[in-house]
Design an enzyme around this catalytic site. Structure first.
Site, PDB file in Angstrom:
ATOM      1  N   HIS A 408       0.811  -1.221   0.000  1.00 49.02           N
ATOM      2  CA  HIS A 408       0.000   0.000   0.000  1.00 49.02           C
ATOM      3  C   HIS A 408       0.838   1.262   0.000  1.00 49.02           C
ATOM      4  CE1 HIS A 408      -3.544  -2.504   0.810  1.00 49.02           C
ATOM      5  NE2 HIS A 408      -4.079  -1.574   0.064  1.00 49.02           N
ATOM      6  N   ARG A 500     -10.277   2.225  -4.729  1.00 49.39           N
ATOM      7  CA  ARG A 500     -10.209   1.509  -3.447  1.00 49.39           C
ATOM      8  C   ARG A 500     -10.869   2.372  -2.379  1.00 49.39           C
ATOM      9  NH1 ARG A 500      -5.030   0.346  -5.469  1.00 49.39           N
ATOM     10  NH2 ARG A 500      -4.425  -1.841  -5.451  1.00 49.39           N
ATOM     11  N   ARG A 547     -14.594  -0.530  -5.874  1.00 46.51           N
ATOM     12  CA  ARG A 547     -14.516  -1.845  -5.237  1.00 46.51           C
ATOM     13  C   ARG A 547     -15.042  -1.741  -3.815  1.00 46.51           C
ATOM     14  NH1 ARG A 547      -8.861  -4.335  -4.046  1.00 46.51           N
ATOM     15  NH2 ARG A 547      -8.923  -2.840  -2.340  1.00 46.51           N
ATOM     16  N   GLU A 644      -8.988 -12.534  -8.099  1.00 47.75           N
ATOM     17  CA  GLU A 644      -7.698 -12.375  -7.423  1.00 47.75           C
ATOM     18  C   GLU A 644      -7.372 -13.563  -6.531  1.00 47.75           C
ATOM     19  OE1 GLU A 644      -7.731  -8.670  -5.267  1.00 47.75           O
ATOM     20  OE2 GLU A 644      -9.781  -8.940  -4.586  1.00 47.75           O
ATOM     21  N   GLY A 666      -7.200  -8.869 -10.122  1.00 48.38           N
ATOM     22  CA  GLY A 666      -6.391  -8.221  -9.099  1.00 48.38           C
ATOM     23  C   GLY A 666      -5.103  -9.021  -9.029  1.00 48.38           C
ATOM     24  N   THR A 667      -4.145  -8.649  -9.850  1.00 53.26           N
ATOM     25  CA  THR A 667      -2.944  -9.490  -9.967  1.00 53.26           C
ATOM     26  C   THR A 667      -2.044  -9.407  -8.745  1.00 53.26           C
ATOM     27  OG1 THR A 667      -2.050  -7.700 -11.277  1.00 53.26           O
ATOM     28  CG2 THR A 667      -2.755  -9.664 -12.471  1.00 53.26           C
ATOM     29  N   ASN A 668      -2.246  -8.379  -7.914  1.00 50.41           N
ATOM     30  CA  ASN A 668      -1.407  -8.314  -6.703  1.00 50.41           C
ATOM     31  C   ASN A 668      -1.698  -9.537  -5.838  1.00 50.41           C
ATOM     32  OD1 ASN A 668      -0.902  -5.815  -7.769  1.00 50.41           O
ATOM     33  ND2 ASN A 668      -2.211  -4.715  -6.344  1.00 50.41           N
ATOM     34  N   ASP A 669      -2.990  -9.777  -5.621  1.00 47.88           N
ATOM     35  CA  ASP A 669      -3.358 -10.940  -4.816  1.00 47.88           C
ATOM     36  C   ASP A 669      -3.262 -12.239  -5.613  1.00 47.88           C
ATOM     37  OD1 ASP A 669      -3.896 -10.123  -2.159  1.00 47.88           O
ATOM     38  OD2 ASP A 669      -5.612  -8.993  -2.915  1.00 47.88           O
ATOM     39  N   CYS A 716      -6.853  -4.677 -12.884  1.00 46.96           N
ATOM     40  CA  CYS A 716      -6.658  -3.480 -12.060  1.00 46.96           C
ATOM     41  C   CYS A 716      -5.557  -3.658 -11.016  1.00 46.96           C
ATOM     42  CB  CYS A 716      -7.962  -3.058 -11.399  1.00 46.96           C
ATOM     43  SG  CYS A 716      -8.580  -4.252 -10.228  1.00 46.96           S
TER      44      CYS A 716
HETATM   45  C1  PEP Z   1      -5.067  -6.708  -6.383  1.00 43.45           C
HETATM   46  O1  PEP Z   1      -5.049  -7.587  -5.509  1.00 43.45           O
HETATM   47  O2  PEP Z   1      -4.435  -6.794  -7.447  1.00 43.45           O
HETATM   48  C2  PEP Z   1      -5.842  -5.481  -6.156  1.00 43.45           C
HETATM   49  C3  PEP Z   1      -6.034  -4.632  -7.129  1.00 43.45           C
HETATM   50  O3  PEP Z   1      -6.320  -5.248  -4.891  1.00 43.45           O
HETATM   51  P1  PEP Z   1      -5.403  -4.761  -3.646  1.00 43.45           P
HETATM   52  O4  PEP Z   1      -4.073  -4.324  -4.193  1.00 43.45           O
HETATM   53  O5  PEP Z   1      -6.133  -3.648  -3.002  1.00 43.45           O
HETATM   54  O6  PEP Z   1      -5.354  -5.994  -2.813  1.00 43.45           O
HETATM   55 MG    MG Z   2      -6.502  -7.483  -3.905  1.00 48.90          MG
END
Ligand code: PEP
Ligand code: MG
Length: 767
Positions: A408, A500, A547, A644, A666-669, A716
């Site tokens: 974050h 977010r 979201r 995700e 949500g590619t981060n997760d 995203c």
């Molecule tokens: C993600 O997981 O890619 C995402 C966009 O959500 P966050 O980064 O808030 O978990």
């Molecule tokens: Mg996420």
């Protein structure tokens, strides 16, 4: 004051005379780079033109009491003003001065005293907007560019059209919204000789395939560069060692066609003779010369560059250069040869948000100390959490021990434009309270004391630089901070792919569960409404996907009521996302209500998506709740699901069958969960790879299934700002990609290029 300023007369202080484009060309020219010759018609000449022709007053009258939200009237007024400018005769002395200088371009520009009349050359005529004290006004919407212009009359006509382009509907709208006084925004026009290229290409001062910052990569072909940009030719590839300039690799490709300019200024494709097709396009000498220029430009701007070059009659020209902001260096260690400043490096980490800042350290060991952060302090902490956002907004720079590109701290600081370095491992030990340091975030290094970094080194490409490039794939922006909504909208993005809510919540200071506990559900609704409204309005009718809250139990402890959050052993895979919202339906209902009320206000562009889904029945229950509050999902409102978790990829068919408008990766997760790599753990950050075949395989499958059910697909996560991911997604046929605002331009260009290549390949197959 002279009406004309040749590139040699321009420097970093020329913004108010020559605008952003002119200033950059001047800087490059004066660095000794072979920029095609040219000059700026000063912004003050435009002012003189509207004053002497008497049209200033009429423009002002047209703009008086104009309601820019009334699109039809706005278009009409814009057209009237443009016509007015385009039909006003340019006073003879002004026209003559411009045309005479234009003719000088036909002479050897280095001996400008040799006037060769009648020897007219092709020029590019480009707008370069500026404003007194308002350099950002160069974002003021589309400004015209005309290529292959030849002849005195034609040049004057093109100049006038550039002046008129200051009043496109979009530019007027933008200025109104940003409270720039219309008549204070001026426009300079650049006249630059066009290179009649026999060879051309692209150069990256970082290897885009491997992120190796020690290599320069050059692509080269015959003729004009359009064929490379359009993906119509396979160019040669040369790799050069950045410091020794030794050529490490030469890959010669078969170049069957090339584009050349005809006598009349048209571009024409011609076949290359067989014997030349497999010949090395440019000589080793030219390769090394180009690499030298590439390094020089990168050194000057302090960021890797994406450069367009051309060769005419054996002379190399640098046509354009822009910063590549999205490639992250693979290693944290910086090679000594790209350390330019005098200073002692005391810490290194990963660039989360570029920029340079000098200030005093405040070490925050516990969120309860956040009030100590005053405006301009450097916030140093183990790891930021979203509830630190208000303090982060006051900070001049941020340095953390932990975290990677998707944490974050990285996400929020990029949006705020605050320099930020993450993953330094030891910041809280090495840095001392009150110590003066310089955070050179663009390079991921911290210097002791105050270190001078030239200002232009940290300048980046304007966010709307490619706003006129049309792509079939929509390019959207990720936006969490309502405060920067106008700025993000100015990028020309096709909407917001992710809002977010957590950041608005953090700014509100109260945990959503606490609002409910205190019976203050309506206050929560109002808080969300206010933030989302600002974003939805800034993007006018373009879709804005909000979201629902994704509240991890460890991240909001510092908010009022946060101490009641459960203690979980692994909050990343704990009680958050839709699973939590269905356990605490009052929170979800309040979020839906905020969106419903905005729809009632007429902001029907607001859509909604639910996070961290693992089963189709979560989608069903959420949809039912939305229906209960009076909004019909997928009909009255876009209703989407974030993909995700690997589970959601496996059950995508069931999710589609529930009936949804879109999915968003949500590619981060998704990367974290597919690879089993905690996205906040800097020790293993080097293994975090969104392009891992397992992640790409999941995404390809989901897109395939969604197409079958007519469900739109989007992305995203942070990887939307990575050109390689964008290229992959276009090949898969994704509908939209969301990027950070500073990456929009790069992504838009890569998407356009990939789309053109796909079309051409398809065409070739048909033949
Ligand atoms: C993600 O997981 O890619 C995402 C966009 O959500 P966050 O980064 O808030 O978990
Ligand atoms: Mg996420």
């Amino acid at each position: 004051m002279s009406r004309i300023a040749w590139f040699k007369d321009l420097d970093k202080d020329s913004l108010s005379v020559a605008g952003g484009k002119g200033t950059n060309l001047g800087i490059m020219f004066n660095l000794g780079l072979p920029v095609p010759p040219g000059f700026a018609i000063t912004a003050q000449t435009y002012q003189e033109f509207i004053d002497r022709t008497g049209i200033r007053l009429r423009i002002e009258q047209f703009l008086q009491q104009l309601n820019v939200e009334d699109t039809k009237t706005l278009q009409e007024v814009a057209q009237k003003i443009q016509k007015l400018i385009e039909s006003a005769p340019v006073p003879e002395d002004i026209a003559e001065e411009i045309a005479d200088n234009y003719e000088l371009l036909g002479a050897d520009y280095r001996k400008a005293s040799q006037l060769v009349t009648g020897n007219n050359v092709f020029v590019a005529v480009r707008s370069s907007a500026t404003a007194e004290d308002l350099p950002e006004a160069s974002f003021a919407g589309q400004q015209a560019t005309f290529l292959n212009i030849k002849g005195r009359e034609e040049v004057i006509t093109a100049v006038r059209s550039c002046w008129a382009s200051l009043f496109t509907a979009r530019a007027i709208y933008y200025r109104e919204k940003n409270k720039f006084p219309h008549m204070k925004v001026l426009i300079s026009v650049i006249i630059q000789k066009m290179v009649n290229a026999t060879h051309s290409g692209i150069m990256f001062t970082i290897n885009p395939a491997t992120n190796n910052a020690h290599e320069i990569v050059i692509e080269a072909t015959y003729g004009l560069g359009e064929m490379i940009v359009g993906g119509e030719v396979n160019p040669d590839l040369y790799i050069v060692d950045k410091s020794s300039r030794e050529i490490k690799k030469i890959e010669i490709k078969k170049k069957e066609m090339a584009m050349f300019r005809t006598e009349s200024g048209r571009n024409e494709k011609r076949a290359i003779p067989a014997a030349e097709q497999t010949r090395q396009a440019i000589s080793d000498v030219h390769i090394k010369e180009l690499a030298r220029y590439g390094k020089k430009i990168e050194d000057h701007y302090g960021l890797p560059q994406d450069i367009e070059w051309a060769i005419e009659k054996d002379q190399v020209y640098i046509v354009q250069s822009r910063a590549v902001t999205t490639f992250k260096p693979k290693e944290n260690k910086l090679s000594p040869e790209i350390q330019e400043e005098e200073g002692k490096i005391i810490l290194k980490g990963e660039t989360a948000s570029s920029g340079v800042y000098t200030g005093r350290v405040k070490i925050i060991n516990d969120p309860s100390e956040l009030d100590r952060i005053e405006k301009g302090d450097i916030l140093v902490t183990t790891m930021t959490t979203p509830d630190m956002v208000p303090a982060m907004q006051r900070a001049g720079a941020i340095v953390t021990n932990e975290g990677g590109m998707t944490c974050h701290a990285a996400i929020v600081s990029r949006e705020m434009g605050t320099p930020c370095i993450v993953g330094t491992e030891h910041a809280t030990e090495v840095l001392k309270e009150g110590q003066l340091i310089t955070v050179h975030a663009s390079r991921g290094i911290v210097y002791e004391g105050k270190v001078q970094v030239a200002q232009e080194k940290i300048s980046a490409t304007p966010i709307n630089a490619g706003a006129d490039i049309i792509t079939a794939t929509e390019i959207k922006v990720i936006l969490d901070l309502p405060d920067v909504a106008e700025h993000a909208a100015a990028s020309g993005a096709d909407g917001v792919g992710l809002v977010r809510l957590e950041i608005m919540i953090a700014n509100g200071g109260i945990h959503p569960a606490e609002y409910i506990r205190q019976g203050r559900e309506n206050d929560y609704v109002q808080l969300l409404k206010e933030g989302i409204r600002t974003i939805a309005k800034a993007f006018a009718a373009k879709p804005v996907w909000v979201r629902c809250s994704d509240l991890r139990s460890d991240e909001y402890r510092n908010l009022e009521g946060g101490s009641s959050e459960p203690k979980e052993s692994d909050p990343m895979i704990g009680w958050h996302g839709i699973r939590r919202l269905l356990d605490q339906p009052a929170i979800l209902r309040a979020e839906f209500k905020a969106i419903r009320e905005l729809h009632y206000e007429g902001l029907k562009n607001v859509g909604v998506m639910i996070p961290f889904v693992i089963r189709a029945n979560e989608v069903r229950t959420a949809k039912e709740m939305m229906r209960e509050i009076g909004l019909e999902p997928c009909k009255a409102i876009d209703f989407g699901v974030m993909i995700e978790t690997p589970a959601s990829c496996w059950v995508i068919e069931d999710i589609c069958k529930e009936g949804i408008s879109f999915v968003s990766f949500g590619t981060n997760d998704l990367t974290q969960l597919t690879l089993g790599i905690d996205r906040n753990n800097s020790r293993i950050a080097r293994l975090f790879d969104e392009l891992h075949p397992a992640v790409l395989g999941e995404m390809a499958k989901v897109i395939r299934v969604c197409k079958k059910y007519g469900v739109k697909t989007s992305l995203c996560g942070q990887s939307g700002s990575n050109p390689a991911m964008a290229e992959f997604l276009v090949h898969q046929g994704i509908d939209s990609i969301s990027a950070n605002v500073d990456a929009i331009d790069t992504i838009r260009r890569i998407v356009a290029k990939t789309e053109r290549k796909l079309l051409l390949d398809a065409e070739r197959e048909r033949q």
